[in-house]
Enzyme design. Structure first.
Site, short mmCIF file in Angstrom:
data_model
loop_
_atom_site.label_atom_id
_atom_site.label_comp_id
_atom_site.label_asym_id
_atom_site.label_seq_id
_atom_site.Cartn_x
_atom_site.Cartn_y
_atom_site.Cartn_z
CB THR B 17 -0.96 -0.01 1.21
OG1 THR B 17 -0.19 -0.29 2.39
CG2 THR B 17 -2.02 -1.07 1.06
CD GLU B 20 9.28 3.22 -5.45
OE1 GLU B 20 9.93 2.36 -6.08
OE2 GLU B 20 8.90 4.28 -5.95
CB ILE B 100 12.49 -4.44 -3.53
CG1 ILE B 100 11.74 -5.61 -4.17
CG2 ILE B 100 12.85 -3.38 -4.56
CD1 ILE B 100 12.51 -6.42 -5.16
CB THR B 101 13.95 -2.50 1.41
OG1 THR B 101 12.58 -2.87 1.42
CG2 THR B 101 14.17 -1.21 2.20
CE1 TYR B 163 16.33 -4.27 -14.04
CE2 TYR B 163 16.51 -1.89 -14.18
CZ TYR B 163 16.15 -3.02 -13.47
OH TYR B 163 15.62 -2.89 -12.23
CD GLU B 211 28.10 -4.27 -7.89
OE1 GLU B 211 27.55 -3.89 -8.94
OE2 GLU B 211 27.70 -3.94 -6.77
CG HIS B 249 25.30 -1.59 -5.80
ND1 HIS B 249 25.59 -2.35 -6.92
CD2 HIS B 249 24.06 -1.11 -5.98
CE1 HIS B 249 24.53 -2.32 -7.74
NE2 HIS B 249 23.60 -1.58 -7.19
#
Lengths: 379, 320
Positions: B17, B20, B100-101, B163, B211, B249
Site C-alpha cells: 500500500t 513504491e 527490494i528495499t 536490464y 562487481e 552499492h
C-alpha cells in the site's frame, strides 16, 4: 563512514574500554596547552583516515609541552597518502609490556560478523595472517547470541590473550552493535607494565545505512579530512551519489552497476573517467541539472557522457529531463548522450528536436564512450 | 521450467500500500504475476484495485498464506521495518522472500539472513531488483517487457546491468533473471543461482554479472569448476574504481587489495569462463557460445544440456 582515531577512542571510553588519557587539537598552540594538561610528555598523532601514519612521520613522541607544540606544527598540514592532517591527538605515553590485536569485521561470505584476535598485535593483521595463519583466531558470532562474557573468554583463550582482554572483547561487541558499526578494531591492545589492558589505537567504521536510527552521528561528521574535496561536498549537499576520480570524462548514469561499467568502458577507450555519478531510477530534470552542474564545475572535465538505460523510467522521460536541465544549466562542454531501452527512439527524437549544438547522441554504450573520449581529448 | 519463480508462484507484497509497493504491484500484475495479496497490519481486510483486479490486504504474512496459499513474498517496506518484515515472513514459513528495499543497516541484514536460514526460507536481496521469469512471473521491479522467454539464465549484483544484458540478448530470451543485490550481505548468492540454473533443463547458458567488493565471484569461479557443466559467460564492473571508496552499492568497495575487478576476472578466466570487457562484448560472447563456435568445450556442454532437455521429464512420464 570511518571515524578518526580520537572519535574511536572516545567511543571506546564510553563503553568502558580503558584508553590512554588524550586530547585533540587543531593548532600547535592548542597542542601545547593539551600537553601541559596531560603532564608534559605526550605522543602526538596525526588524525587522518588512513593507515601507515607512523611510517609517514605522523606519530611522534614529544618530551615536553614546547616539543609538543613544535611537533604538532610539523604534523598539522602534512600530507599522508593524499589526506591532509587537520588535527592531532595528544596522548599520554604508555609503558608497553605486550601488544595484541582484536577486532570484529563483517565476513561477507558467511553473512556474519567474526571476531579476529591475535597475541601478535601492533602489526598489520593481514601480514600476520599471511605469514603465520595459526597466530590469528577467527570466531564467527551468532547475531542472536552476540558476545556474552563466556564467549569473550573463549575467544581470548583461543588467541592466547590475557583473561582481562575478554572484558575488552565483550565491550567492543557492544560498540559494534549499539553504534551500528561495520568494523571495530583495536590494534594494538596492550598490556602495560602495570598490568592494565589498554586500547592504544582503534578504528571504527559506521554503517551509513543506519543513520536514520543513530541520531547523534551528526557530531561525528568531522569533515576536516574530507576525501574528494569540494566537489564531493557540493554533490553530497545536493544528495547526489557522486565520487570524484582523476580523469577528464564526466560520467552520469542510472544504476550503480551501469555507472561502474560506464567508467570501465570510458577507460577502455583510452580516456579517464572524472567521476562516478549514479542518478538512480528517477532521472528527473532536477537531479539531471544538479548532476550536470557539479560535473561542469570540475575544471578537469573536458567532455561529459550521459549513459542511461531506460528501464522503469523510460527514455523519453529521461530525454525530457535532460532538455529541461539544459534550461537551467549552461552547457560549457560537449555532452554525449546514449539512451537505450524503453522508448529509446522517442527519447532520441526529443533530444534531436532540442538540437543543442554541444549535445551529440550515440546509439550504443561503447560507441558513445569512444565519442566522449575523442571529444575529451580534442578539447 | 525456470528457477525460484514460475507462473504457479503465488505472490504476496509486504508494503503493497506504499507508493513504491503500489507502483510495482501494478507492474507485476501486468506482467502476469499472480499477486494474491498485500500485507499491512493497519489496512487488513481492505482490498486495493489495480485496473481490473482487486487485491486483498492481509494483517500478516501468515494470514495471507493461510487465505491464498502464497509461497513468495516481495518486501517493499522501508529500511527501519525490513528486518521485522523478513523475520515475520520466515516465521510464517514462506518459501521465498524477495527484499527490494535499499538502505537496510547491515546488522539487520545479518540478523534476518541468519533467522531465515534457520527457518528454511530463501531470501533474495536486499537492495535488489528481484527476479523475473519472462512470460510467467515477475517478483520485484525488473521491467517485464525488456526480453522474451528463452534459454539464458542470468544472475547479477546490479539491476541496471541486468536490464542492459537482458536488452542486448532480448531476442534469445531468458529462463530466469535473478538480481541478487549489491549489499555486503545478501541472502542468495551467485553460487545458489549457478546451482539452480545448472539443474534447470530450460537454461542452456548462464550469464554471471559481478562487481567489485567481497569474493563472491571468486567463489563462484570455484563452483563453476567443480559443479557447472553449462557454459558460463561473465561480466565484471568496477575496474576503474579507486580503493576504499563505496561505488553506489553498499557492498561495492575495494578494501586494500581484496575485492578488485581484476582478481574476479582472473579467477573466472582461470576456470574457462569468458569475461566480456563491456556489456555489449559480453552479449557477443553469449551469442558466440550459443551458435556453437568457436569455443568447443562450451558447445559440448550445450549439447549435453540439450540432450537432457529432450529426455522425457519425470512429470511428463507420469501424465502419459
Amino acid at each position: 563512514m570511518d571515524l578518526y582515531e580520537y572519535q574511536a577512542r572516545e567511543l571506546f571510553e564510553e563503553y568502558g574500554i580503558l584508553v590512554p588519557r588524550a586530547e585533540v587539537a587543531d593548532s600547535a598552540k592548542e597542542a601545547r596547552a593539551c600537553a601541559e594538561r596531560l603532564g608534559g610528555r605526550v605522543v602526538v598523532k596525526a588524525q587522518v583516515k588512513t593507515g601507515g601514519r607512523g611510517k609517514a612521520g605522523g606519530v611522534k613522541l614529544a618530551a615536553d609541552p614546547a616539543a609538543a607544540e613544535l611537533t604538532a606544527r610539523q604534523i598539522l598540514g602534512m600530507d599522508i597518502k593524499g589526506h591532509t592532517v587537520g588535527a592531532v591527538m595528544l596522548a599520554q605515553p604508555v609503558e608497553i609490556d605486550s601488544e595484541f590485536y582484536v577486532s570484529y569485521v563483517l565476513d561477507r561470505t558467511r553473512g556474519r560478523f567474526v571476531a579476529i584476535a591475535s597475541a601478535e598485535g601492533g602489526m598489520d593483521i593481514e601480514e600476520v595472517a599471511a605469514a603465520r595463519p595459526e597466530a590469528v583466531v577467527r570466531v564467527p558470532i551468532d547475531p542472536f547470541e552476540g558476545v556474552p562474557r563466556t564467549k569473550a573468554v573463549e575467544i581470548a583463550a583461543a588467541a592466547g590473550l590475557p583473561d582481562a582482554a575478554a572484558d575488552t572483547l565483550a565491550a567492543l561487541w557492544n560498540v559494534l552493535i549499539r553504534e551500528d558499526a561495520l568494523l571495530v578494531e583495536v590494534n594494538p591492545l596492550v598490556r602495560t607494565a602495570r598490568g592494565e589492558i589498554l586500547a592504544l589505537d582503534g578504528k571504527v567504521t559506521l554503517d551509513d545505512n543506519a543513520r536514520f536510527r543513530q541520531t547523534r552521528w551528526g557530531a561525528q561528521d568531522d569533515t576536516r579530512d574530507q576525501e574528494g574535496g569540494e566537489l564531493e561536498a557540493a554533490a553530497a549537499a545536493k544528495g547526489l551519489n557522486y565520487v570524484k576520480l582523476d580523469g577528464e570524462v564526466g560520467v552520469i548514469g542510472n544504476g550503480a552497476g551501469l555507472v561502474m561499467s560506464t567508467l570501465d568502458v570510458v577507460a577502455g577507450c583510452g580516456a579517464r573517467p572524472a567521476n562516478f555519478l549514479d542518478i538512480g531510477g528517477g532521472a528527473s530534470a532536477q537531479i539531471m541539472a544538479d548532476g550536470l552542474s557539479v560535473i561542469l564545475s570540475d575544471p578537469s572535465v573536458t567532455a561529459v557522457f550521459v549513459n542511461v538505460f531506460g528501464g522503469i523510467t523510460a527514455c523519453d522521460a529521461v530525454a525530457d529531463g535532460i532538455v529541461r536541465a539544459l534550461e537551467s544549466v549552461r552547457l560549457t562542454k560537449p555532452l554525449v548522450v546514449r539512451l537505450d531501452g524503453n522508448n529509446a527512439a522517442r527519447g532520441r527524437a526529443i533530444l534531436d528536436g532540442r538540437a543543442h549544438p554541444l549535445v551529440e547522441q550515440a546509439t550504443t554504450m561503447d560507441g558513445a564512450a569512444r565519442r566522449a573520449a575523442e571529444l575529451a581529448h580534442a578539447a | 521450467m525456470a528457477v525460484f519463480l514460475t507462473k504457479e508462484s503465488k505472490v504476496l507484497v509486504q508494503g503493497m500500500t506504499g507508493a513504491e509497493g503500489m507502483k510495482h504491484t501494478r507492474r507485476m500484475l501486468a506482467a502476469g504475476t499472480d499477486v494474491v495479496g498485500g500485507v499491512n497490519p493497519r489496512k487488513a481486510g481492505r482490498t486495493v484495485d489495480f485496473d481490473d483486479r482487486a487485491v486483498p490486504v492481509f494483517g500478516s504474512v501468515r494470514a495471507g498464506m493461510d487465505a491464498t496459499g502464497a509461497d513468495v513474498t516481495v518486501v517493499f517496506v522501508p529500511p527501519a521495518f525490513s528486518k521485522a518484515a523478513v523475520m515475520e515472513a520466515a516465521d510464517a514459513g514462506i518459501g521465498l522472500t524477495v527484499v527490494i528495499t535499499e538502505g537496510i543497516p547491515v546488522h539487520d541484514s545479518v540478523a534476518f539472513h541468519a533467522y531465515a536460514t534457520r527457518h528454511g526460507t530463501r531470501v533474495i536481496g536486499p537492495n535488489c531488483p528481484g527476479l523475473i521469469t519472462p512470460g510467467q512471473s515477475n517478483a520485484g521491479i525488473i521491467p517485464a517487457d525488456i526480453a522474451k522467454p528463452g534459454r539464458i539464465g542470468l544472475v547479477s549484483k546490479s539491476g541496471t546491468l541486468t536490464y542492459q544484458l537482458m536488452y542486448e540478448l532480448r531476442d534469445i530470451g531468458f529462463s530466469t533473471c535473478v538480481g541478487i543485490g549489491g549489499d555486503p550481505v545478501v541472502g542468495t548468492t551467485h553460487i545458489d543461482c549457478l546451482a539452480a540454473f545448472e539443474a534447470d533443463p530450460d537454461t542452456e547458458l548462464i550469464v554471471l554479472i559481478g562487481e567489485i567488493g567481497g569474493d563472491a565471484e571468486e567463489r563462484a569461479a570455484d563452483y563453476v569448476k567443480e559443479s557447472v557443466s553449462k557454459p558460463v559467460v561473465a561480466y565484471i564492473a568496477g575496474f576503474t574504481a579507486p580503493e576504499g571508496r563505496t561505488m553506489g552499492h553498499a557492498g561495492a568497495i575495494v578494501s586494500g587489495s581484496s575485492g578488485t575487478a581484476q582478481a574476479k576476472k582472473a579467477a573466472l578466466e582461470a576456470v574457462g569462463v569468458r569475461v566480456g570487457s563491456t556489456p555489449t562484448e559480453t552479449a557477443e560472447l553469449v551469442l558466440e557460445r550459443l551458435s556453437g563456435s568457436p569455443a568447443r568445450p562450451a558447445r559440448r556442454a550445450c549439447e549435453l544440456a540439450r540432450a537432457r532437455c529432450e529426455l522425457p521429464r519425470p512429470d511428463a512420464a507420469r501424465v502419459t
